[in-house]
Structures are given as C-alpha cells and as structure tokens.
Enzyme design. Structure first.
Site, mmCIF file in Angstrom:
data_model
loop_
_atom_site.group_PDB
_atom_site.id
_atom_site.type_symbol
_atom_site.label_atom_id
_atom_site.label_comp_id
_atom_site.label_asym_id
_atom_site.label_seq_id
_atom_site.Cartn_x
_atom_site.Cartn_y
_atom_site.Cartn_z
ATOM 1 N N ASP A 195 0.819 -1.206 0.000
ATOM 2 C CA ASP A 195 0.000 0.000 0.000
ATOM 3 C C ASP A 195 0.859 1.266 0.000
ATOM 4 O O ASP A 195 1.647 1.479 0.923
ATOM 5 C CB ASP A 195 -0.892 -0.029 1.251
ATOM 6 C CG ASP A 195 -2.115 0.846 1.143
ATOM 7 O OD1 ASP A 195 -2.155 1.709 0.261
ATOM 8 O OD2 ASP A 195 -3.030 0.661 1.957
ATOM 9 N N ASP A 196 0.712 2.080 -1.034
ATOM 10 C CA ASP A 196 1.398 3.383 -1.105
ATOM 11 C C ASP A 196 2.919 3.249 -1.204
ATOM 12 O O ASP A 196 3.644 4.159 -0.773
ATOM 13 C CB ASP A 196 1.057 4.252 0.109
ATOM 14 C CG ASP A 196 -0.257 4.994 -0.051
ATOM 15 O OD1 ASP A 196 -1.057 4.598 -0.909
ATOM 16 O OD2 ASP A 196 -0.496 5.964 0.696
ATOM 17 N N CYS A 215 -5.692 3.478 -4.090
ATOM 18 C CA CYS A 215 -5.845 2.180 -3.425
ATOM 19 C C CYS A 215 -7.112 1.430 -3.812
ATOM 20 O O CYS A 215 -7.053 0.298 -4.296
ATOM 21 C CB CYS A 215 -5.768 2.350 -1.912
ATOM 22 S SG CYS A 215 -6.634 3.782 -1.250
ATOM 23 N N ARG A 271 -7.449 -2.053 -6.171
ATOM 24 C CA ARG A 271 -7.939 -3.322 -5.619
ATOM 25 C C ARG A 271 -9.108 -3.866 -6.444
ATOM 26 O O ARG A 271 -9.192 -5.065 -6.720
ATOM 27 C CB ARG A 271 -8.351 -3.121 -4.156
ATOM 28 C CG ARG A 271 -7.175 -3.011 -3.227
ATOM 29 C CD ARG A 271 -7.534 -2.407 -1.882
ATOM 30 N NE ARG A 271 -6.425 -2.575 -0.956
ATOM 31 C CZ ARG A 271 -5.280 -1.904 -1.002
ATOM 32 N NH1 ARG A 271 -5.103 -0.983 -1.942
ATOM 33 N NH2 ARG A 271 -4.308 -2.138 -0.144
ATOM 34 N N LYS A 297 -6.137 -5.677 4.100
ATOM 35 C CA LYS A 297 -7.014 -4.536 3.814
ATOM 36 C C LYS A 297 -7.963 -4.832 2.657
ATOM 37 O O LYS A 297 -7.540 -5.172 1.567
ATOM 38 C CB LYS A 297 -6.138 -3.320 3.489
ATOM 39 C CG LYS A 297 -6.858 -2.112 2.934
ATOM 40 C CD LYS A 297 -5.860 -0.994 2.685
ATOM 41 C CE LYS A 297 -6.480 0.153 1.903
ATOM 42 N NZ LYS A 297 -5.541 1.280 1.733
ATOM 43 N N HIS A 345 -11.140 -2.544 1.702
ATOM 44 C CA HIS A 345 -11.340 -1.197 1.148
ATOM 45 C C HIS A 345 -12.110 -1.187 -0.169
ATOM 46 O O HIS A 345 -11.803 -0.425 -1.091
ATOM 47 C CB HIS A 345 -9.989 -0.483 0.972
ATOM 48 C CG HIS A 345 -10.094 1.010 1.128
ATOM 49 N ND1 HIS A 345 -9.173 1.879 0.576
ATOM 50 C CD2 HIS A 345 -11.008 1.782 1.767
ATOM 51 C CE1 HIS A 345 -9.508 3.120 0.879
ATOM 52 N NE2 HIS A 345 -10.617 3.088 1.592
ATOM 53 N N HIS A 358 1.625 2.515 3.941
ATOM 54 C CA HIS A 358 0.682 3.642 3.998
ATOM 55 C C HIS A 358 0.776 4.331 5.367
ATOM 56 O O HIS A 358 0.985 3.681 6.374
ATOM 57 C CB HIS A 358 -0.725 3.091 3.787
ATOM 58 C CG HIS A 358 -1.788 4.109 3.518
ATOM 59 N ND1 HIS A 358 -2.179 5.051 4.441
ATOM 60 C CD2 HIS A 358 -2.581 4.313 2.430
ATOM 61 C CE1 HIS A 358 -3.151 5.789 3.940
ATOM 62 N NE2 HIS A 358 -3.415 5.360 2.712
ATOM 63 N N ASP A 383 -0.223 -0.805 -4.899
ATOM 64 C CA ASP A 383 -1.501 -0.312 -5.405
ATOM 65 C C ASP A 383 -1.421 1.064 -6.051
ATOM 66 O O ASP A 383 -2.321 1.464 -6.790
ATOM 67 C CB ASP A 383 -2.557 -0.303 -4.294
ATOM 68 C CG ASP A 383 -2.225 0.649 -3.147
ATOM 69 O OD1 ASP A 383 -1.103 1.183 -3.097
ATOM 70 O OD2 ASP A 383 -3.103 0.846 -2.276
ATOM 71 N N ASN A 384 -0.379 1.830 -5.776
ATOM 72 C CA ASN A 384 -0.173 3.136 -6.423
ATOM 73 C C ASN A 384 1.250 3.579 -6.139
ATOM 74 O O ASN A 384 2.003 2.892 -5.442
ATOM 75 C CB ASN A 384 -1.174 4.190 -5.941
ATOM 76 C CG ASN A 384 -1.373 4.254 -4.447
ATOM 77 O OD1 ASN A 384 -2.436 3.885 -3.937
ATOM 78 N ND2 ASN A 384 -0.362 4.704 -3.715
ATOM 79 N N LYS A 436 0.967 9.288 -6.149
ATOM 80 C CA LYS A 436 -0.362 8.721 -5.962
ATOM 81 C C LYS A 436 -1.434 9.759 -6.319
ATOM 82 O O LYS A 436 -1.314 10.929 -5.976
ATOM 83 C CB LYS A 436 -0.508 8.294 -4.498
ATOM 84 C CG LYS A 436 -1.890 7.890 -4.039
ATOM 85 C CD LYS A 436 -1.894 7.645 -2.537
ATOM 86 C CE LYS A 436 -3.253 7.282 -1.978
ATOM 87 N NZ LYS A 436 -3.208 7.037 -0.515
#
Length: 526
Positions: free
Chosen positions: A11-12, A49, A53, A106, A108, A192, A296-297, A366
């Site tokens: 994540d991130d 994010c 996903r 996660k 989300h 993140h 994810d980014n 992002k």
C-alpha cells in the site's frame, strides 16, 4: 497438479523502494522472490488504493466495478463506492473452480465498513478472511479489524500487536492449513501512513538516509541502471520544484525521522513476506505457486494537517484513527517537527520530498496518472510454470492479471451470478510473455479523479484534471520531461479520441459530474 495462486499487494509504496528495483531500504525476502521470477518494469496500477484493488480482483477497469475513486457513495450522479453485482472477483472465480480461497489484510472495497454487506470479502468469494474493511488505520490499534464477519475489538489485540506482522502470520497459517489448491490474497497496509513502526525496526533504519533525498535519488537511479530497470527509457527527472534541495532543508533531523519510520514499515512488510514464503517452502508448495507482488499506487505525497481545524476533521474519521493513544492520551495528528513519527500516539506521513525519492526515476505521485502515480514494481514467480527469471519491459496493467491467472490455472471466468450476467475481464493474458514469448501489445487506459491517460506502444498521452493533454515518447522519456504535444497534434487527436471511446465504453463519469453529485450527498467518513 493445478498451481496455487498468491497475490501480495502493498500500500502506497513507490516504484524504487524495494531492493530489486533500486532501493536501499533492505528487502531481502522480496528480492529473493524476484531472483526466482520475472520483474516487469512497465507495469501499471490505477493510481489509488480502492480502484487498484477493484481492478486487480476483477480484471476490469475500476469504473466497471463501481469503485472508481474511494468507497464513498456519491449518489445517482457518481460512483457507488462498493463492488457492484456485475463483476466477479478472482476469489469467486477460483472458489467456483474448486480452490480454497483466503484473504488477509485490507479490503477497502465496501462503503459499509461496520455492518457486513454483500460487498464484504466474506460475501465476494473468500472462505476465510482476517483483516480490515476500511483503508488506512493504526498499526498498533487497528480499527475495522474482523475475523470473518466478527469484529476484533481493540481490547483483544494485546500489547505486542503490530498489524503488518499479524497479516504475515495469518496469511502463513492459511497457507499451512489449506487442504486443496488455494487462491490467497494478502493486502498489506504498509507502508501507507500513519508512520507506525516497532522500535527494533526503527533501529535498523537509523542513519540510512543521512545523505538526503538528492544523493539517494541519484544512487537509486544508478542501481536501476545496473540492474536493467528502465535502463533505456528514462532519465532521472528533475527534483520536484516544490521540494527544496537537501542542503537547504531547515528540518533535516525531523525529515530523516520521517523516512526512517517509513523504511521501518517497508522492512516489517518484507519480514512478513518472508514468513509467507517460508510457509510455502515448509509445505512443499513454493515451486507450484504463482506469486504476484505489486503496489496499489505510487509513492504518496499527502501531508496530514496539524492545524486545529484539520486535526479535528481527521479525528472525526473514527474508522481510521483511534480516539486516543494506548495510554489514553490524545493522538498527536499532523506533520510538524514537534510530532516525532513512529510511535502509537502519533499520526503522520512522510511527505512529498521522500515520495519523490520513492518514485525514482519518475515524477508525480499517488492520485496522478503520470508515471509516478501509476508505475508499480511487479514481480511474478512460478518456478514450476516456466516463468522466466528475467526483467521484462513490455507494458501491461492491472486488468491483465486476472486473464493471466485464469489461463495459467485453467479456471474459467464466471459468466453469471444468480441470473445476472457478469462483465468478462477486459485485459490480455501475460502468460506467454512471462514464459519468454512475445508481448501482446495493446492500448492501456486510465482515469482517476479527472486525471486521464492512454499508452499506445511508445506513446503516452496524459493530462491532469482540467489541464491540457501532454504527449511523451516513453521509449526515450519515461520520466515525462519533454512534452511533444505541440509537435504532433495529429497523434494527440488520435490518442485522445481512443481515450474517449474507452471512457464511454467502461462508464467513466466526467469528474465535474462526480463532484456535483458528491456535493449533493451527506458528508461521509473517509
């Protein structure tokens, strides 16, 4: 024997943060995975994010799934913010094909984060789930944590709880306990924000970044060149104009603490990946498991506000921030030198300058669909499946993962659910490419919060929301430094028309209409 499938999503995390893509943080377990698999250098996520996903798990563009931005419901004129009933997740597809399905981490992908709904993982194909429904959250006091559909209260976490470690442990347990071929999805929240790290991990990163972001970006780029990562197509972009030279930074000590905490989170994530890979080795399943690793980014430049109004607004988002620190004192929220990152009583992020380092050699971050927002390190390992141990430069994006996995396993795509026709995956399989064959060239498209892009071969057309189109030749300028739009107006026209045709096909809602719909809706938590 049918292969297992394991997707590991972080994540991130920026393009160059892991060692095998140029980073100095120290990620031996991820690097071990890359040493026995393919590294794809031109692979793309969707810049944020939740849409990443949605696209990863369905093989569709996020607009086709109902989750095109985040998980807020923007009403009749916007996106619903939850997976719709016209898309099938990979978990649903593999479960129908006889696989055991499990998820840790996660989710989300649901706008209802406290009461189970039809868009929770337990109702979209996962037999086993342990993780969080919401997006960001404390690593020490993790909110919206569920075991299946049963909430896990903060009082049950214990004094040594650290979410990243627990994600790794639960994923490893699910692998050891699976009695048939499995589809596993591990979705870390690391790295993140908030910057939360265990003291032992912080100790390992102290002093690693003392030379500052300018020197470190140059060194990362050289390591990329040495490893064949973007060796021919990118120079090192200029430092973000909003970022001062390291020598001119007045708060160097605090800035170093921010990056040290971020790096400690990456190291913890790598350790958890190691626990998962060890479970595969111990159960004799490593050779015949397709492992996919990605982010994810791109690196996140978000700054958390510390002024009274901003901090109070953030505290109202009770699903992502605990009401108080473990000792009962108020949380310290925001990015100021007075708030030292890392501990459970703080809520901070690492900021624009370090995100610029994370995204070496690209620009932007992002949320943008320039390379810094959408380029991800992708690793695919399948020793028994003939996946080449190599670096691959062919362009692909998230919609291509589902077709790849379905072809590799022989699992058929679902065509209907309870009488509702399902949208088939829209991408192209990469299996031939991964096995040493030619690339399946196809146009790639993006839209996120009005930012738009199309890549066709060497050419990329991209724009920020309400800005003009920019054109780049990515074979020589993947850092997007030299806009050629005025020199090639016919190409701009052709690519922009292709983008509009795609946008109409997948249901992109003009961002001005989304903003208008949102303004008419009641305020919702983040």
């Amino acid at each position: 024997m049918r292969p297992n499938v394991l997707i590991i999503l972080v994540d991130d995390m920026g393009y160059s943060d892991i060692g095998c893509f140029g980073g100095e943080i120290g990620t031996p377990n991820i690097d071990r995975l890359a040493a026995h698999g393919a590294r794809l250098t031109n692979f793309y996520n969707t810049a944020r994010c939740s849409p990443s996903r949605a696209s990863l798990l369905t093989g569709l563009h996020p607009h086709q799934t109902g989750v095109a931005e985040l998980v807020n419901n923007d009403g009749p004129g916007g996106y619903p913010g939850s997976l719709n009933d016209r898309c099938a997740t990979l978990a649903e597809t593999f479960r129908a094909a006889g696989y055991h399905t499990h998820m840790t981490g996660k989710w989300h992908l649901a706008n209802e984060r406290e009461q189970p709904s039809d868009t929770w993982p337990t109702r979209r194909g996962f037999e086993r789930f342990w993780g969080t429904i919401s997006g960001a959250g404390s690593y020490f006091q993790t909110t919206t944590l569920h075991d299946g559909e049963t909430p896990v209260p903060l009082s049950a976490l214990g004094p040594d709880f650290y979410y990243t470690d627990e994600i790794g442990a639960h994923a490893a347990a699910a692998i050891r306990e699976a009695e048939r071929p499995f589809f596993g999805y591990v979705a870390f929240t690391a790295p993140h924000w908030p910057l939360h790290a265990k003291e032992a991990d912080l100790a390992e990163t102290r002093g690693a970044f003392d030379e500052g972001w300018d020197v470190l970006r140059t060194r990362r780029r050289q390591r990329q060149l040495d490893a064949g990562i973007c060796a021919e197509d990118a120079t090192l972009d200029r430092r973000d104009p909003a970022v001062p030279a390291w020598d001119d930074e007045p708060e160097q000590k605090w800035q170093l603490e921010r990056m040290e905490a971020y790096a400690a989170q990456v190291r913890a994530m790598d350790r958890a990946v190691g626990a998962i890979l060890d479970a595969l080795d111990e159960t004799g399943q490593r050779e015949n498991t397709i492992v996919v690793f990605l982010s994810d980014n791109g690196g996140c430049a978000e700054e958390l506000r510390s002024d009274p109004e901003g901090a109070e607004q953030f505290r109202r988002h009770h699903l992502i921030i605990p009401p108080s620190a473990p000792d009962g004192t108020p949380m310290k929220v925001g990015n100021t030198p007075e708030i030292r990152p890392g501990t459970a009583d703080t809520y901070t992020s690492y900021g624009r300058a370090w995100a610029n380092l994370s995204n070496t050699p690209f620009r932007m971050y992002k949320r943008w669909v320039h390379e810094g927002g959408i380029a991800t390190p992708l690793i695919v390992s399948w020793p028994a499946g003939g996946v080449s141990e190599t670096v691959l430069d062919a362009p692909n994006q998230l919609t291509d993962i589902a077709p790849t996995l379905l072809e590799a396993t022989g699992a058929p795509a679902l065509t209907e659910r309870e009488g509702i026709e399902l949208t088939p995956p829209s991408g192209r399989s990469m299996l031939g490419l991964l096995r040493g064959g030619p690339a399946d060239e196809h146009d790639l498209f993006w839209e996120h919060i009005g930012n738009a892009a199309v890549r066709s071969g060497r050419w990329k057309l991209v724009r920020e929301y309400e800005g003009p189109w920019e054109l780049y030749d990515l074979t020589t300028d993947r850092s997007e430094s030299h806009d050629l739009s005025t020199e090639k107006p016919d190409l701009v026209k052709d690519l922009s028309e292709r983008w509009q045709t795609w946008a109409d096909t997948v249901g992109v809602i003009p961002y001005g209409d989304v903003l208008a719909a949102r303004a008419a809706m009641p305020t919702q938590p983040a």
